[in-house]
Design a protein around this motif. Structure first.
Motif, PDB file in Angstrom:
ATOM      1  N   ILE A  79       3.707 -28.837  21.595  1.00 20.74           N
ATOM      2  CA  ILE A  79       3.263 -28.700  22.978  1.00 20.74           C
ATOM      3  C   ILE A  79       4.391 -29.005  23.945  1.00 20.74           C
ATOM      4  CG2 ILE A  79       1.713 -29.685  24.736  1.00 20.74           C
ATOM      5  CD1 ILE A  79      -0.292 -30.167  22.426  1.00 20.74           C
ATOM      6  N   ASN A  80       5.145 -30.068  23.669  1.00 20.09           N
ATOM      7  CA  ASN A  80       6.219 -30.491  24.568  1.00 20.09           C
ATOM      8  C   ASN A  80       7.324 -31.181  23.770  1.00 20.09           C
ATOM      9  OD1 ASN A  80       7.898 -31.446  26.556  1.00 20.09           O
ATOM     10  ND2 ASN A  80       6.292 -32.456  27.751  1.00 20.09           N
ATOM     11  N   PRO A  81       8.344 -30.446  23.361  1.00 22.16           N
ATOM     12  CA  PRO A  81       9.432 -31.045  22.565  1.00 22.16           C
ATOM     13  C   PRO A  81      10.160 -32.170  23.290  1.00 22.16           C
ATOM     14  CG  PRO A  81       9.516 -28.649  22.460  1.00 22.16           C
ATOM     15  CD  PRO A  81       8.508 -28.986  23.510  1.00 22.16           C
ATOM     16  N   ALA A  82      10.036 -32.229  24.628  1.00 20.42           N
ATOM     17  CA  ALA A  82      10.755 -33.247  25.397  1.00 20.42           C
ATOM     18  C   ALA A  82      10.276 -34.660  25.099  1.00 20.42           C
ATOM     19  CB  ALA A  82      10.628 -32.964  26.894  1.00 20.42           C
ATOM     20  N   VAL A  83       9.107 -34.812  24.479  1.00 17.94           N
ATOM     21  CA  VAL A  83       8.598 -36.156  24.214  1.00 17.94           C
ATOM     22  C   VAL A  83       9.099 -36.730  22.888  1.00 17.94           C
ATOM     23  CG1 VAL A  83       6.538 -35.692  25.587  1.00 17.94           C
ATOM     24  CG2 VAL A  83       6.449 -35.379  23.101  1.00 17.94           C
ATOM     25  N   ALA A  84       9.968 -36.005  22.203  1.00 23.52           N
ATOM     26  CA  ALA A  84      10.517 -36.503  20.919  1.00 23.52           C
ATOM     27  C   ALA A  84      11.154 -37.879  21.050  1.00 23.52           C
ATOM     28  CB  ALA A  84      11.521 -35.488  20.356  1.00 23.52           C
ATOM     29  N   PRO A  85      11.937 -38.165  22.113  1.00 22.13           N
ATOM     30  CA  PRO A  85      12.523 -39.514  22.213  1.00 22.13           C
ATOM     31  C   PRO A  85      11.494 -40.628  22.305  1.00 22.13           C
ATOM     32  CG  PRO A  85      13.647 -37.977  23.679  1.00 22.13           C
ATOM     33  CD  PRO A  85      12.419 -37.284  23.183  1.00 22.13           C
ATOM     34  N   VAL A  86      10.319 -40.328  22.867  1.00 19.77           N
ATOM     35  CA  VAL A  86       9.282 -41.348  22.959  1.00 19.77           C
ATOM     36  C   VAL A  86       8.764 -41.690  21.566  1.00 19.77           C
ATOM     37  CG1 VAL A  86       7.059 -41.955  23.957  1.00 19.77           C
ATOM     38  CG2 VAL A  86       8.636 -40.492  25.236  1.00 19.77           C
ATOM     39  N   PHE A  87       8.469 -40.676  20.771  1.00 22.68           N
ATOM     40  CA  PHE A  87       8.044 -40.940  19.400  1.00 22.68           C
ATOM     41  C   PHE A  87       9.117 -41.707  18.642  1.00 22.68           C
ATOM     42  CE2 PHE A  87       5.118 -37.346  20.196  1.00 22.68           C
ATOM     43  CZ  PHE A  87       3.940 -37.906  19.734  1.00 22.68           C
ATOM     44  N   ALA A  88      10.387 -41.311  18.824  1.00 16.18           N
ATOM     45  CA  ALA A  88      11.484 -41.987  18.122  1.00 16.18           C
ATOM     46  C   ALA A  88      11.559 -43.455  18.522  1.00 16.18           C
ATOM     47  CB  ALA A  88      12.800 -41.268  18.402  1.00 16.18           C
ATOM     48  N   SER A  89      11.368 -43.738  19.808  1.00 16.72           N
ATOM     49  CA  SER A  89      11.469 -45.113  20.287  1.00 16.72           C
ATOM     50  C   SER A  89      10.343 -45.979  19.739  1.00 16.72           C
ATOM     51  CB  SER A  89      11.448 -45.150  21.814  1.00 16.72           C
ATOM     52  OG  SER A  89      10.177 -44.755  22.303  1.00 16.72           O
ATOM     53  N   LEU A  90       9.223 -45.333  19.356  1.00 19.02           N
ATOM     54  CA  LEU A  90       8.096 -46.056  18.767  1.00 19.02           C
ATOM     55  C   LEU A  90       8.183 -46.106  17.253  1.00 19.02           C
ATOM     56  CD1 LEU A  90       5.214 -44.615  20.984  1.00 19.02           C
ATOM     57  CD2 LEU A  90       6.258 -46.883  21.153  1.00 19.02           C
ATOM     58  N   GLY A  91       9.283 -45.566  16.717  1.00 20.66           N
ATOM     59  CA  GLY A  91       9.473 -45.572  15.270  1.00 20.66           C
ATOM     60  C   GLY A  91       8.609 -44.553  14.559  1.00 20.66           C
ATOM     61  N   LEU A  92       8.255 -43.479  15.271  1.00 19.95           N
ATOM     62  CA  LEU A  92       7.352 -42.467  14.701  1.00 19.95           C
ATOM     63  C   LEU A  92       8.089 -41.153  14.457  1.00 19.95           C
ATOM     64  CD1 LEU A  92       4.305 -43.137  17.021  1.00 19.95           C
ATOM     65  CD2 LEU A  92       4.635 -43.960  14.693  1.00 19.95           C
TER      66      LEU A  92
END
Length: 270
Positions: free
Chosen positions: A257-270
């Motif tokens: 849906i929105n590839p721009a949110v990848a850093p958020v998942f990464a920061s949560l260890g996901l």
């Protein structure tokens, strides 16, 4: 995405792990005006109608209240987390939703350690669970952000590429259309990384929650969606059942849906 939001995710997870049996701690009363003939799995009760004067902007939260899994006047982050898990959500998805729901409160507990208690309507404070460019709610600055906007819901259904189902591609297209419309019409439009993250995860959860198990592409069944969005209850009588809602699939869908949110998942260890 602010550091305070990350901190709230951690705080909610910690509070939840220390609050076992939350559903039992908030027993729900039976609904005298509900259909008692429907055989539902525990802890769901036959649904009562929504109370428009005490309603959240999230149809799933409202449905959980209507089914007696949550009380509308005794909400804590831990209670919301446990209720979301009742529909099959894993702890990570439940934590994201619960933390966004209480993110506009000062903390998960008061100074003496008492859990913050909320009414359902308080979950609609702008910038928490509620955000601009919702799929089915108007932006708070230009309309009613609490209740279903039937025009928006009809528009969502109009994006269905095939009768009876909404696909991942349909959701992606409508998600982009909602953001463009809000950006054009709302002078105070706010849709930073935090809002983008929540919007993409929420859209993914809707798809997972209402995915047709008989459909190879796991598309949303529109008759199930009608029950959730129009009546704010779960469509048990149409064959819907509790199913696993895992962060791995939610992440994969959200990134489409929105590839721009990848850093958020990464920061949560996901």
């Amino acid at each position: 995405m602010s550091l305070s939001f990350f901190a709230r995710l951690v705080a909610v997870a910690a509070a939840a792990s220390a609050t076992a049996g939350t559903l039992a701690a908030f027993p729900a009363a039976a609904h005298p005006d509900a259909d008692a003939n429907l055989n539902l799995p525990s802890p769901f009760l036959p649904a009562s109608p929504s109370n428009p004067s005490n309603s959240s902007p999230c149809p799933l939260v409202n449905a959980l209240v209507n089914h007696g899994v949550l009380q509308s006047h005794n909400l804590t982050a831990a209670a919301i987390l446990a209720a979301v898990q009742a529909v099959g959500s894993d702890s990570t998805i439940a934590t994201i939703l619960a933390s966004s729901a209480i993110s506009r409160t000062s903390n998960t507990t008061t100074a003496d350690g008492t859990p913050v208690i909320l009414d359902l309507i308080q979950l609609g404070v702008h910038g928490g669970l509620e955000h601009d460019a919702s799929l089915t709610r108007a932006d708070a600055a230009i309309g009613d952000a609490y209740h279903l906007n039937r025009t928006l819901y009809a528009q969502l259904k109009s994006f269905a590429s095939e009768p009876g189902h909404i696909s991942q591609g349909d959701i992606i297209a409508f998600r982009a259309a909602r953001e463009a419309d809000s950006r054009a019409r709302n002078p105070g439009f706010t849709f930073g990384l935090r809002e983008q993250f929540l919007a993409s995860v929420e859209a993914s959860i809707v798809q997972m929650l209402l995915a047709d198990p008989e459909d190879a592409d796991r598309r949303v069944r529109l008759d199930w969606a009608d029950v959730l969005f129009l009546e704010e209850r779960l469509p048990f009588e149409l064959g819907w059942s509790v199913r696993p809602l895992g962060i791995a699939e939610a992440r994969a869908r959200a990134l489409q849906i929105n590839p721009a949110v990848a850093p958020v998942f990464a920061s949560l260890g996901l």
